[in-house]
Write a protein that holds these residues in place. Structure first.
Motif, PDB file in Angstrom:
ATOM      1  N   LEU A  84       0.839  -1.188   0.000  1.00 11.50           N
ATOM      2  CA  LEU A  84       0.000   0.000   0.000  1.00 11.50           C
ATOM      3  C   LEU A  84       0.877   1.242   0.000  1.00 11.50           C
ATOM      4  O   LEU A  84       1.887   1.293   0.715  1.00 11.50           O
ATOM      5  N   CYS A  85       0.504   2.231  -0.782  1.00 10.76           N
ATOM      6  CA  CYS A  85       1.250   3.486  -0.828  1.00 10.76           C
ATOM      7  C   CYS A  85       0.705   4.416   0.245  1.00 10.76           C
ATOM      8  O   CYS A  85      -0.417   4.911   0.130  1.00 10.76           O
ATOM      9  N   GLY A  86       1.465   4.635   1.295  1.00 11.52           N
ATOM     10  CA  GLY A  86       1.005   5.426   2.430  1.00 11.52           C
ATOM     11  C   GLY A  86       0.929   6.910   2.183  1.00 11.52           C
ATOM     12  O   GLY A  86       0.303   7.628   2.952  1.00 11.52           O
ATOM     13  N   ASP A  87       1.512   7.415   1.101  1.00 11.65           N
ATOM     14  CA  ASP A  87       1.490   8.851   0.841  1.00 11.65           C
ATOM     15  C   ASP A  87       0.081   9.364   0.619  1.00 11.65           C
ATOM     16  O   ASP A  87      -0.214  10.517   0.898  1.00 11.65           O
ATOM     17  N   THR A  88      -0.802   8.520   0.116  1.00 18.15           N
ATOM     18  CA  THR A  88      -2.171   8.955  -0.138  1.00 18.15           C
ATOM     19  C   THR A  88      -3.131   8.485   0.934  1.00 18.15           C
ATOM     20  O   THR A  88      -4.284   8.868   0.946  1.00 18.15           O
ATOM     21  N   LEU A  89      -2.672   7.663   1.853  1.00 18.11           N
ATOM     22  CA  LEU A  89      -3.564   7.121   2.867  1.00 18.11           C
ATOM     23  C   LEU A  89      -4.102   8.191   3.793  1.00 18.11           C
ATOM     24  O   LEU A  89      -5.249   8.150   4.215  1.00 18.11           O
ATOM     25  N   PRO A 114       0.115 -16.741   4.529  1.00 15.69           N
ATOM     26  CA  PRO A 114       0.116 -16.700   3.063  1.00 15.69           C
ATOM     27  C   PRO A 114      -0.263 -15.319   2.518  1.00 15.69           C
ATOM     28  O   PRO A 114      -0.293 -15.116   1.316  1.00 15.69           O
ATOM     29  N   LEU A 115      -0.559 -14.385   3.434  1.00 10.98           N
ATOM     30  CA  LEU A 115      -0.903 -13.019   3.059  1.00 10.98           C
ATOM     31  C   LEU A 115      -0.018 -12.056   3.836  1.00 10.98           C
ATOM     32  O   LEU A 115       0.061 -12.127   5.059  1.00 10.98           O
ATOM     33  N   TRP A 116       0.640 -11.160   3.124  1.00  8.17           N
ATOM     34  CA  TRP A 116       1.582 -10.225   3.738  1.00  8.17           C
ATOM     35  C   TRP A 116       1.255  -8.818   3.245  1.00  8.17           C
ATOM     36  O   TRP A 116       1.194  -8.579   2.042  1.00  8.17           O
ATOM     37  N   ILE A 117       1.008  -7.899   4.161  1.00  7.49           N
ATOM     38  CA  ILE A 117       0.624  -6.539   3.807  1.00  7.49           C
ATOM     39  C   ILE A 117       1.691  -5.560   4.276  1.00  7.49           C
ATOM     40  O   ILE A 117       2.054  -5.553   5.453  1.00  7.49           O
ATOM     41  N   SER A 118       2.182  -4.748   3.363  1.00  5.77           N
ATOM     42  CA  SER A 118       3.189  -3.737   3.688  1.00  5.77           C
ATOM     43  C   SER A 118       2.686  -2.361   3.271  1.00  5.77           C
ATOM     44  O   SER A 118       1.836  -2.235   2.384  1.00  5.77           O
ATOM     45  N   VAL A 119       3.208  -1.335   3.927  1.00  5.83           N
ATOM     46  CA  VAL A 119       2.882   0.039   3.548  1.00  5.83           C
ATOM     47  C   VAL A 119       4.180   0.831   3.441  1.00  5.83           C
ATOM     48  O   VAL A 119       5.119   0.620   4.225  1.00  5.83           O
ATOM     49  N   VAL A 120       4.251   1.708   2.443  1.00  8.86           N
ATOM     50  CA  VAL A 120       5.442   2.528   2.260  1.00  8.86           C
ATOM     51  C   VAL A 120       5.020   3.974   2.055  1.00  8.86           C
ATOM     52  O   VAL A 120       4.063   4.263   1.332  1.00  8.86           O
ATOM     53  N   THR A 121       5.681   4.886   2.747  1.00  8.76           N
ATOM     54  CA  THR A 121       5.471   6.321   2.537  1.00  8.76           C
ATOM     55  C   THR A 121       6.744   6.900   1.926  1.00  8.76           C
ATOM     56  O   THR A 121       7.823   6.777   2.504  1.00  8.76           O
ATOM     57  N   SER A 122       6.603   7.475   0.758  1.00  7.85           N
ATOM     58  CA  SER A 122       7.775   8.007   0.048  1.00  7.85           C
ATOM     59  C   SER A 122       8.170   9.396   0.534  1.00  7.85           C
ATOM     60  O   SER A 122       9.319   9.793   0.431  1.00  7.85           O
ATOM     61  N   HIS A 123       7.190  10.152   1.041  1.00 11.65           N
ATOM     62  CA  HIS A 123       7.450  11.530   1.460  1.00 11.65           C
ATOM     63  C   HIS A 123       7.060  11.713   2.918  1.00 11.65           C
ATOM     64  O   HIS A 123       6.230  10.991   3.471  1.00 11.65           O
ATOM     65  N   SER A 135       2.997   7.342  10.507  1.00  9.35           N
ATOM     66  CA  SER A 135       2.071   7.067  11.612  1.00  9.35           C
ATOM     67  C   SER A 135       0.629   7.358  11.216  1.00  9.35           C
ATOM     68  O   SER A 135      -0.289   6.605  11.560  1.00  9.35           O
ATOM     69  N   ASP A 136       0.428   8.451  10.480  1.00  5.92           N
ATOM     70  CA  ASP A 136      -0.918   8.792  10.011  1.00  5.92           C
ATOM     71  C   ASP A 136      -1.476   7.694   9.110  1.00  5.92           C
ATOM     72  O   ASP A 136      -2.661   7.336   9.193  1.00  5.92           O
ATOM     73  N   SER A 137      -0.609   7.161   8.242  1.00  7.66           N
ATOM     74  CA  SER A 137      -1.039   6.096   7.336  1.00  7.66           C
ATOM     75  C   SER A 137      -1.431   4.842   8.106  1.00  7.66           C
ATOM     76  O   SER A 137      -2.447   4.205   7.826  1.00  7.66           O
ATOM     77  N   ARG A 176      -2.282   2.332  -4.973  1.00  2.00           N
ATOM     78  CA  ARG A 176      -1.880   3.716  -4.739  1.00  2.00           C
ATOM     79  C   ARG A 176      -3.058   4.677  -4.692  1.00  2.00           C
ATOM     80  O   ARG A 176      -3.667   4.879  -3.659  1.00  2.00           O
ATOM     81  N   GLU A 177      -3.385   5.268  -5.841  1.00  2.00           N
ATOM     82  CA  GLU A 177      -4.320   6.393  -5.867  1.00  2.00           C
ATOM     83  C   GLU A 177      -5.687   6.062  -5.264  1.00  2.00           C
ATOM     84  O   GLU A 177      -6.327   6.909  -4.666  1.00  2.00           O
ATOM     85  N   SER A 178      -6.125   4.843  -5.430  1.00  2.00           N
ATOM     86  CA  SER A 178      -7.470   4.502  -4.972  1.00  2.00           C
ATOM     87  C   SER A 178      -7.610   4.520  -3.460  1.00  2.00           C
ATOM     88  O   SER A 178      -8.709   4.407  -2.938  1.00  2.00           O
TER      89      SER A 178
END
Length: 261
Positions: free
Chosen positions: A159-164, A199-208, A215-217, A253-255
């Motif tokens: 998940l892209c945390g920048d938009t979260l 069998p399911l792995w969820i990651s989040v990344v914030t680029s900025h 933390s907000d994400s 990302r955007e969604s």
């Protein structure tokens, strides 16, 4: 014209609880027959379908009555592939892929077929298709050649945390609702498994941004029942090295803009 064929070799999922994922057939098969047979070879989405199937198997091992399962639809919009529908169906069965339905549609009607089948995530290698589907309020993600090297034993979602944690007034309400619904169901699935050997792995990344943005994400996701396995705060660093390390099947990302209530 839309034609839907049910796969009688697969037990159909509970329509009220299943997570419906549609994948284009061109992303799963390369449309070249193997050894002059009626069986197509593997393409970039093949490991992804295997990982979805692995999650279903593990869920049913834990609870044979489990209804929160992935329901996979293979959708074909290419006219030539539609003419070879029997090869697509036989290839799916030959490779042992758990596909519940086959949907054959023209390019004009395929988005309507997704809505009719209550698709919650659409996956394609075509950026125009993904954009067209997003405009209809269906969550979508792009697949690329890197997906072919992803593991088949574990579904890895990034998940892209920048938009979260950011509001996006231009994003349709339907898209936000679709993102929230999918993330919540993904979170429920992840809770079915322990911390290790999932069998399911969820990651989040914030680029900025710094720790606060990350933390907000995380808070936004947790408010919708999603606990992530890993979080990365890049603070402006390139995202490429993390992507090559994590090897996610797809990046959402955007969604996910405006995920917070």
């Amino acid at each position: 014209m839309v034609s839907t064929v049910q796969n009688t070799d697969v037990k159909q999922k509970d329509a009220d609880h299943a997570v419906v994922v549609a994948v284009t057939s061109r992303a799963v098969f390369n449309s070249r027959a193997e050894d002059d047979s009626d069986v197509y070879g593997e393409s970039v989405a093949f490991p992804l379908l295997q990982s979805l199937q692995k999650i279903n198997e593990r869920l049913l091992e834990e609870n044979p009555a489990e209804s929160l399962l992935f329901d996979v639809i293979l959708i074909t919009t290419d006219r030539q592939q539609q003419q070879q529908s029997s090869c697509i169906i036989s290839s799916t069965k030959h490779h042992g892929l758990e596909v519940g339905r086959f949907c054959f549609s023209n390019e004009e009607d395929f988005t309507e077929s997704l809505l009719k089948n209550s698709v919650q995530l659409f996956l394609s290698t075509d950026g125009n298709e993904a954009s067209q589907v997003s405009q209809k309020g269906v969550l979508s993600a792009l697949l690329d050649e890197n997906s072919a090297s992803c593991p088949s034993e574990q579904l890895r979602v990034l998940l892209c945390g920048d938009t979260l944690s950011q509001s996006d007034a231009s994003l349709a309400l339907l898209s936000r609702q679709a993102a929230q619904n999918f993330s919540a169901q993904l979170g429920k699935m992840r809770q079915r498994f322990g911390m290790f050997d999932s069998p399911l792995w969820i990651s989040v990344v914030t680029s900025h941004g710094g720790r606060e943005a990350c933390s907000d994400s995380l808070r936004a996701l947790r408010s919708h029942g999603v606990s992530v396995d890993e979080a990365y705060c890049l603070a402006g660093a390139p995202r490429g090295p993390i992507l090559s390390l994590l090897r996610p099947h797809f990046l959402l990302r955007e969604s996910f803009s405006g995920l917070q209530d």
